[in-house]
Design a protein around this motif. Structure first.
Motif, PDB file in Angstrom:
ATOM      1  N   PRO A  56       0.704  -1.088  -0.057  1.00  0.00           N
ATOM      2  CA  PRO A  56      -0.050   0.103   0.004  1.00  0.00           C
ATOM      3  C   PRO A  56       0.859   1.303  -0.048  1.00  0.00           C
ATOM      4  O   PRO A  56       1.916   1.236   0.762  1.00  0.00           O
ATOM      5  N   SER A  57       0.520   2.111  -0.914  1.00  0.00           N
ATOM      6  CA  SER A  57       1.464   3.303  -1.001  1.00  0.00           C
ATOM      7  C   SER A  57       0.383   4.536  -1.433  1.00  0.00           C
ATOM      8  O   SER A  57       0.541   5.153  -2.476  1.00  0.00           O
ATOM      9  N   ALA A  58      -0.462   5.035  -0.407  1.00  0.00           N
ATOM     10  CA  ALA A  58      -1.302   5.945  -0.811  1.00  0.00           C
ATOM     11  C   ALA A  58      -0.684   7.162  -1.352  1.00  0.00           C
ATOM     12  O   ALA A  58      -1.531   7.945  -2.177  1.00  0.00           O
ATOM     13  N   CYS A  59       0.319   7.482  -1.002  1.00  0.00           N
ATOM     14  CA  CYS A  59       1.124   8.931  -1.218  1.00  0.00           C
ATOM     15  C   CYS A  59       1.880   8.773  -2.508  1.00  0.00           C
ATOM     16  O   CYS A  59       2.525   9.617  -2.900  1.00  0.00           O
ATOM     17  N   GLY A  60       1.977   7.589  -2.959  1.00  0.00           N
ATOM     18  CA  GLY A  60       2.806   7.267  -4.167  1.00  0.00           C
ATOM     19  C   GLY A  60       4.373   7.338  -3.926  1.00  0.00           C
ATOM     20  O   GLY A  60       5.189   7.685  -4.710  1.00  0.00           O
ATOM     21  N   GLY A  61       4.911   6.841  -2.848  1.00  0.00           N
ATOM     22  CA  GLY A  61       6.051   6.790  -2.555  1.00  0.00           C
ATOM     23  C   GLY A  61       6.804   8.311  -1.904  1.00  0.00           C
ATOM     24  O   GLY A  61       7.966   8.314  -1.747  1.00  0.00           O
ATOM     25  N   LYS A  62       5.901   9.088  -1.633  1.00  0.00           N
ATOM     26  CA  LYS A  62       6.668  10.637  -1.267  1.00  0.00           C
ATOM     27  C   LYS A  62       6.765  10.440   0.408  1.00  0.00           C
ATOM     28  O   LYS A  62       7.407  11.468   0.939  1.00  0.00           O
ATOM     29  N   GLY A  63       6.415   9.666   0.948  1.00  0.00           N
ATOM     30  CA  GLY A  63       6.772   9.511   2.456  1.00  0.00           C
ATOM     31  C   GLY A  63       5.816  10.317   3.231  1.00  0.00           C
ATOM     32  O   GLY A  63       6.236  10.665   4.476  1.00  0.00           O
ATOM     33  N   SER A  64       4.425  10.444   2.966  1.00  0.00           N
ATOM     34  CA  SER A  64       3.730  11.261   3.704  1.00  0.00           C
ATOM     35  C   SER A  64       2.333  10.576   4.171  1.00  0.00           C
ATOM     36  O   SER A  64       1.542  10.981   4.574  1.00  0.00           O
ATOM     37  N   CYS A  65       2.142   9.304   3.578  1.00  0.00           N
ATOM     38  CA  CYS A  65       0.871   8.465   4.041  1.00  0.00           C
ATOM     39  C   CYS A  65       1.230   7.646   5.117  1.00  0.00           C
ATOM     40  O   CYS A  65       0.382   7.191   5.980  1.00  0.00           O
ATOM     41  N   GLY A  66       2.625   7.039   5.374  1.00  0.00           N
ATOM     42  CA  GLY A  66       2.849   6.056   6.360  1.00  0.00           C
ATOM     43  C   GLY A  66       2.279   4.633   6.154  1.00  0.00           C
ATOM     44  O   GLY A  66       2.239   3.677   7.110  1.00  0.00           O
ATOM     45  N   HIS A  67       1.632   4.527   4.937  1.00  0.00           N
ATOM     46  CA  HIS A  67       0.874   3.081   4.445  1.00  0.00           C
ATOM     47  C   HIS A  67       1.865   2.056   4.197  1.00  0.00           C
ATOM     48  O   HIS A  67       1.533   0.924   4.376  1.00  0.00           O
ATOM     49  N   CYS A  68       3.193   2.291   3.937  1.00  0.00           N
ATOM     50  CA  CYS A  68       3.947   1.263   3.160  1.00  0.00           C
ATOM     51  C   CYS A  68       4.900   0.405   4.013  1.00  0.00           C
ATOM     52  O   CYS A  68       6.061   0.190   3.979  1.00  0.00           O
ATOM     53  N   LYS A  69       4.326   0.155   5.286  1.00  0.00           N
ATOM     54  CA  LYS A  69       5.070  -0.404   6.380  1.00  0.00           C
ATOM     55  C   LYS A  69       5.375  -1.884   6.210  1.00  0.00           C
ATOM     56  O   LYS A  69       4.372  -2.677   5.800  1.00  0.00           O
ATOM     57  N   ALA A 104       8.776   1.373   3.390  1.00  0.00           N
ATOM     58  CA  ALA A 104       9.304   0.702   2.255  1.00  0.00           C
ATOM     59  C   ALA A 104       9.922   1.746   0.985  1.00  0.00           C
ATOM     60  O   ALA A 104      10.841   1.755   0.425  1.00  0.00           O
ATOM     61  N   CYS A 105       8.993   2.891   0.921  1.00  0.00           N
ATOM     62  CA  CYS A 105       9.348   3.966   0.219  1.00  0.00           C
ATOM     63  C   CYS A 105      10.499   4.717   0.558  1.00  0.00           C
ATOM     64  O   CYS A 105      11.093   5.545  -0.270  1.00  0.00           O
ATOM     65  N   GLN A 106      10.997   4.546   1.754  1.00  0.00           N
ATOM     66  CA  GLN A 106      12.163   5.357   2.199  1.00  0.00           C
ATOM     67  C   GLN A 106      13.500   4.509   2.341  1.00  0.00           C
ATOM     68  O   GLN A 106      14.570   5.233   2.452  1.00  0.00           O
TER      69      GLN A 106
HETATM   70  S1  FES Z   1       4.134   5.163   0.278  1.00  0.00           S
HETATM   71 FE1  FES Z   1       3.509   6.844   1.697  1.00  0.00          FE
HETATM   72  S2  FES Z   1       4.809   6.736   3.123  1.00  0.00           S
HETATM   73 FE2  FES Z   1       5.568   5.377   1.682  1.00  0.00          FE
END
Ligand code: FES
Ligand SMILES: Cc1cc2nc3c(=O)[nH]c(=O)nc-3n(C[C@H](O)[C@H](O)[C@H](O)COP(=O)(O)OP(=O)(O)OC[C@H]3O[C@@H](n4cnc5c(N)ncnc54)[C@H](O)[C@@H]3O)c2cc1C
Length: 363
Positions: free
Chosen positions: A65-78, A108-110
């Motif tokens: 899950p990556s609701a913000c598209g990998g910008k590090g702003s949703c916290g979903h990609c744990k 995962a996006c960071q």
């Molecule tokens: S994809 Fe949104 S914080 Fe990683």
């Protein structure tokens, strides 16, 4: 003045150095091929080092899950990194509890893959698929909310739990981005997915969905989400939504009555004015068919002189408080703006619900 000048010069230098390091890393550093081990050998992969963990997984059709598209702003990609992820970054800490950091949970996006890396990914994520689909209908529900239904092409079926969501791919000047939208169609509609989307002015994803026409092709990944409906039919279900937060509620209610026609369920829906009302008539029809289903819509704004409304008024948490008795075994699903979720959660906890019985998505 000299002090300000020094601060600006120092900040400028730091920004220049960081940009230099990023460019050097991108073009000069070669991490070679790294091993990416998932769930202790369940999916061993070899990936090109230097990319984010999220991109490496995506390239191998593992969709986190990556609701913000990998910008590090949703916290979903744990996901859990067992070894090889490097230290936790300051961009991750706002989204991680101390317990999560201790057990290796990372965004995962960071995380950049710079060496062999060992990760643990929930089985649910490994079942997420990339879907191609075709729009079969679009319908305006209010002045800013639209319902869009697609037929699945490849794969032709989706298996979802009530209340889950998909991530729709939308074009943007920087390339494709993904946005999360709850599935409003019921779980028995295997060949279709329906979403209910509120237009955010200037928003990439919501504008894309609002402009979709019948026969357009749509790509999405899914299903995602932590909602788990209690299988015990004696547990009452409480759904509370506002705006586009109706989407998962519609899915949960229709899925529920397909399986348990006598199950007790409440739908509370908060609107500001009569212009925000939708699906009321179809829920009233459902209420006639299922004696244990109760629908309450409430308007929070003062009525205009020409507005006709004989239903409830006030914020939706007040209706929840008024109608629900104390101490009944219940599970609740909430979707809407953060303030609504906060107020409703407080009321539900006063009624005896435990935090683990309350699921919510804020949007
Ligand atoms: S994809 Fe949104 S914080 Fe990683
Ligand atoms: C699990 C989950 C499920 C979701 N389900 C739905 C759903 O069923 N229906 C639905 O309509 N949305 C849903 N959302 C929200 C959706 O994912 C997008 O965030 C939303 O559509 C905005 O995306 P955008 O690309 O249009 O705007 P962006 O291009 O991301 O943002 C444009 C601007 O609008 C601002 N903005 C973003 N969101 C909002 C907002 N809600 N209110 C005001 N300003 C905002 C941004 O800060 C930015 O300045 C869900 C979100 C999550 C996390």
């Amino acid at each position: 003045m000299i002090y300000l000048y020094s601060v600006f010069s120092f900040s400028g230098l730091v920004i220049l150095l960081s940009a230099g390091l990023m460019i050097a890393e991108r073009f000069l550093v070669n991490y070679g091929i790294c091993k990416l081990d998932i769930n202790a050998g369940e999916r061993p992969l070899e990936v090109k080092g230097g990319q984010t963990l999220l991109s490496c997984l995506y390239a191998n059709e593992i969709f986190i899950p990556s609701a913000c598209g990998g910008k590090g702003s949703c916290g979903h990609c744990k996901i859990t990194v067992i070894s090889g992820g490097g230290p936790v970054l300051p961009t991750e800490t706002p989204f991680l509890s101390r317990k999560e950091i201790r057990s290796g949970v990372r965004l995962a996006c960071q995380v950049k893959v710079r060496e062999d890396i060992y990760v643990r990914i929930p089985e649910d994520f490994l079942n997420v698929r990339l879907f191609s689909s075709t729009v079969t209908s679009t319908r305006g529900l209010t002045y800013d909310i639209k319902e869009v239904r697609v037929k699945l092409n490849d794969p032709p079926e989706i298996s979802q739990r009530p209340g889950q969501y998909v991530q729709i791919q939308a074009p943007s000047p920087e390339g494709p981005v993904f946005r999360a939208y709850s599935i409003s169609s019921a779980v028995y509609e295997y060949n279709e997915v329906e979403v209910v989307v509120r237009l955010i002015p200037g928003g990439v994803g919501s504008t894309y969905v609002h402009n979709l026409q019948v026969n357009d092709e749509v790509t999405f990944t899914g299903p995602y989400g932590e909602f788990h409906l209690n299988e015990d039919p004696s547990v009452e279900i409480v759904c509370v939504g506002g705006g586009a937060g109706m989407a998962p509620m519609k899915n949960i209610i229709y899925s529920l009555y397909d399986r348990w026609p006598d199950r007790s369920c409440w739908l509370f829906f908060g609107c500001r004015t009569t212009k925000d009302i939708f699906y009321l008539e179809q829920f009233k029809e459902l209420e006639k068919k299922h004696h244990n289903f109760h629908v309450i819509y409430a308007l929070s704004d003062k009525l205009e002189p020409d507005e006709k409304w004989d239903g409830e008024t006030g914020f939706i948490h007040l209706s929840v408080d008024k109608h629900l008795e104390q101490g009944v075994p219940r599970q609740a699903f909430l979707c809407g703006p953060p303030l609504m979720i906060e107020a409703v959660t407080r009321v539900l906890e006063e009624k005896g619900l435990q935090p683990e019985d309350i699921f919510y998505d804020e949007f």
